[in-house]
Design a protein around this motif. Structure first.
Motif, short mmCIF file in Angstrom:
data_model
loop_
_atom_site.label_atom_id
_atom_site.label_comp_id
_atom_site.label_asym_id
_atom_site.label_seq_id
_atom_site.Cartn_x
_atom_site.Cartn_y
_atom_site.Cartn_z
N PRO A 192 1.25 15.09 -17.68
CA PRO A 192 -0.03 14.57 -17.21
C PRO A 192 -0.98 15.65 -16.70
O PRO A 192 -2.09 15.35 -16.27
CB PRO A 192 0.38 13.64 -16.07
N ASN A 193 -0.58 16.91 -16.72
CA ASN A 193 -1.40 17.95 -16.10
C ASN A 193 -2.13 18.84 -17.08
O ASN A 193 -2.54 19.94 -16.73
CB ASN A 193 -0.54 18.81 -15.17
N PHE A 194 -2.33 18.42 -18.32
CA PHE A 194 -3.17 19.15 -19.25
C PHE A 194 -3.56 18.26 -20.42
O PHE A 194 -2.95 17.21 -20.66
CB PHE A 194 -2.51 20.44 -19.75
N LYS B 173 3.62 11.96 -29.30
CA LYS B 173 4.24 11.49 -28.06
C LYS B 173 3.24 11.24 -26.94
O LYS B 173 3.49 10.42 -26.06
CB LYS B 173 5.27 12.52 -27.58
N PHE B 174 2.12 11.95 -26.96
CA PHE B 174 1.16 11.86 -25.86
C PHE B 174 -0.25 11.67 -26.42
O PHE B 174 -1.15 12.47 -26.16
CB PHE B 174 1.22 13.11 -24.98
N ALA B 175 -0.42 10.60 -27.18
CA ALA B 175 -1.71 10.36 -27.84
C ALA B 175 -2.85 10.21 -26.83
O ALA B 175 -4.01 10.50 -27.15
CB ALA B 175 -1.62 9.11 -28.70
N ASP B 176 -2.54 9.80 -25.62
CA ASP B 176 -3.58 9.62 -24.61
C ASP B 176 -4.10 10.96 -24.07
O ASP B 176 -5.15 11.00 -23.42
CB ASP B 176 -3.04 8.78 -23.44
N ARG B 177 -3.38 12.04 -24.36
CA ARG B 177 -3.83 13.36 -23.89
C ARG B 177 -4.09 14.31 -25.05
O ARG B 177 -4.17 15.52 -24.87
CB ARG B 177 -2.80 13.96 -22.93
N HIS B 178 -4.24 13.74 -26.26
CA HIS B 178 -4.63 14.54 -27.42
C HIS B 178 -5.91 13.94 -27.98
O HIS B 178 -5.96 12.78 -28.40
CB HIS B 178 -3.54 14.53 -28.50
N LEU B 179 -6.97 14.73 -27.97
CA LEU B 179 -8.27 14.25 -28.44
C LEU B 179 -8.63 14.97 -29.74
O LEU B 179 -8.86 16.18 -29.75
CB LEU B 179 -9.35 14.52 -27.38
N GLU B 180 -8.65 14.22 -30.85
CA GLU B 180 -8.98 14.80 -32.15
C GLU B 180 -10.49 14.78 -32.35
O GLU B 180 -11.12 13.72 -32.33
CB GLU B 180 -8.29 14.01 -33.27
N LEU B 181 -11.05 15.97 -32.55
CA LEU B 181 -12.50 16.10 -32.67
C LEU B 181 -12.98 16.26 -34.11
O LEU B 181 -14.16 16.08 -34.39
CB LEU B 181 -12.98 17.31 -31.86
N GLY B 182 -12.07 16.63 -35.02
CA GLY B 182 -12.48 16.91 -36.38
C GLY B 182 -12.89 18.37 -36.54
O GLY B 182 -12.70 19.19 -35.65
N ILE B 183 -13.48 18.68 -37.70
CA ILE B 183 -13.84 20.07 -38.00
C ILE B 183 -15.16 20.41 -37.30
O ILE B 183 -16.25 20.18 -37.84
CB ILE B 183 -13.95 20.29 -39.51
N CYS B 184 -15.06 20.96 -36.08
CA CYS B 184 -16.28 21.25 -35.31
C CYS B 184 -15.95 22.28 -34.23
O CYS B 184 -16.08 22.00 -33.04
CB CYS B 184 -16.84 19.98 -34.69
N GLU B 185 -15.51 23.46 -34.66
CA GLU B 185 -15.00 24.44 -33.71
C GLU B 185 -16.01 24.83 -32.63
O GLU B 185 -15.66 24.99 -31.45
CB GLU B 185 -14.52 25.70 -34.44
N SER B 186 -17.26 25.00 -33.00
CA SER B 186 -18.26 25.39 -32.01
C SER B 186 -18.46 24.28 -30.98
O SER B 186 -18.47 24.54 -29.77
CB SER B 186 -19.59 25.72 -32.69
N LEU C 260 -8.46 19.72 -15.15
CA LEU C 260 -7.20 20.02 -15.82
C LEU C 260 -7.36 21.18 -16.80
O LEU C 260 -8.44 21.38 -17.35
CB LEU C 260 -6.70 18.79 -16.60
N PRO C 261 -6.29 21.92 -17.07
CA PRO C 261 -6.33 22.92 -18.14
C PRO C 261 -6.49 22.22 -19.49
O PRO C 261 -5.86 21.19 -19.75
CB PRO C 261 -4.98 23.62 -18.05
N SER D 16 0.45 29.63 -18.09
CA SER D 16 -0.98 29.35 -18.23
C SER D 16 -1.40 28.09 -17.48
O SER D 16 -2.57 27.95 -17.12
CB SER D 16 -1.35 29.24 -19.71
N LEU D 17 -0.47 27.17 -17.25
CA LEU D 17 -0.81 25.94 -16.55
C LEU D 17 -1.14 26.21 -15.08
O LEU D 17 -1.79 25.39 -14.43
CB LEU D 17 0.35 24.94 -16.64
#
Length: 300
Positions: A1-3, A22-35, A50-51, A130-131
């Motif tokens: 829960p800490n990142f 496993k942690f879909a609630d803490r993974h946000l898929e943005l698509g191809i948009c690095e900038s 959060l980190p 790093s956390l």
């Protein structure tokens, strides 16, 4: 829960698909948009406290460098930019994906911390460390599995270099060496194998792992200089990377020995990583040959 982990359509390529499953609630898929992703990462770090981890291919993340420079590093946001598939390690992906200026590019930003772990053991420790760190971090990884070079007892120390070959002892200095190979990331394993082969030829070689590229361990590099006949840097990178870091660090001290660079000169091409390392002169055979030449020249 800490990142939180962000995706830029590369979860399978960088391995975060396991985290996402496993942690879909803490993974946000943005698509191809690095900038844009750099801006999103900065905003999430500021709003959540959060980190934020933003992994992607090194060459694609370069698209977001300017955004990262201001939104992340200027404001010291807790974002961990993880650049994978860098250098010739990108192999079959070809020269357009083989980013060869990543060290030079990211280390020049004020407030940046730059780390390139040598193997999975060190990477795991870097991620855990790093956390707890307050500020932005850039972490490099290759494309393929890196051979293990750090012992199970190894402990990552931020800002510190370490000897990985021969096996470290309590008394690291003032033991001298004909040549000290300095490497980071997957070239550490290349240097360890080269050192073993050279040892069979009665040439004393030690291998230094400079995983923290910024801030650099000035004292460690100074000790290597004072107890070696030659320093040789080996990197999967163009000029401006590891060699430049070592030279910039030691020059103010007054260089007492030569520093010899082994790096990639020019654009890469498609091929298997080990084949490319040999073709571009950063593989084990090339390192052995160069060190052999240095020692022979000194003897003659």
């Amino acid at each position: 829960p800490n990142f939180i982990v962000l995706g830029v359509d590369l979860a399978g390529g960088v391995g975060t698909n396991w985290f996402r499953s496993k942690f879909a609630d803490r993974h946000l898929e943005l698509g191809i948009c690095e900038s844009a992703a750099m801006g999103v990462a900065a905003g999430l770090a500021a709003s959540t406290g959060l980190p934020i981890f933003l992994p992607g291919f090194a060459t694609f993340l370069m698209r977001g460098w300017e955004t990262a420079r201001l939104a992340i590093f200027h404001d010291r946001r807790n974002v961990r930019i993880v650049c994978s598939h860098l250098g010739l390690s990108a192999g079959p992906d070809g020269g357009s994906v083989q980013e060869l200026s990543y060290i030079a590019t990211w280390r020049l930003i004020p407030n940046s911390v730059v780390i390139w772990p040598a193997d999975a053991n060190e990477l795991r420790q870097v991620l855990e460390w790093s956390l707890k760190y307050d500020g932005p971090i850039v972490i490099f990884t290759g494309r393929n599995i890196a051979p293990p070079v750090t012992p199970p007892s190894y402990l990552f120390q931020f800002g510190k270099g370490s000897l990985v070959y021969p096996a470290p002892t309590a008394d690291l200095y003032p033991r001298t060496s004909d040549v000290s190979l300095i490497a980071c990331g997957h070239t550490v394993a290349i240097c360890v194998e080269a050192a073993r082969r050279l040892g069979e030829q009665e040439i004393e070689v030690r291998v230094a792992n400079l995983s923290t590229l910024k801030p650099v361990d000035t004292g460690f590099l100074g000790e290597l200089q004072w107890t070696s006949d030659y320093l040789v840097t080996v990197e999967d990178h163009g000029i401006g990377g590891l060699f430049s870091i070592v030279a910039e660090t030691l020059a103010p001290m007054g260089l007492s020995i030569p520093i010899i660079p082994i790096f990639v000169n020019g654009w890469g091409q498609s091929g298997e990583p080990l084949e490319l390392y040999d073709a571009y002169g950063i593989g084990t055979e090339a390192v052995v040959k160069r060190v052999r030449e240095l020692v022979d020249d000194q003897t003659n």
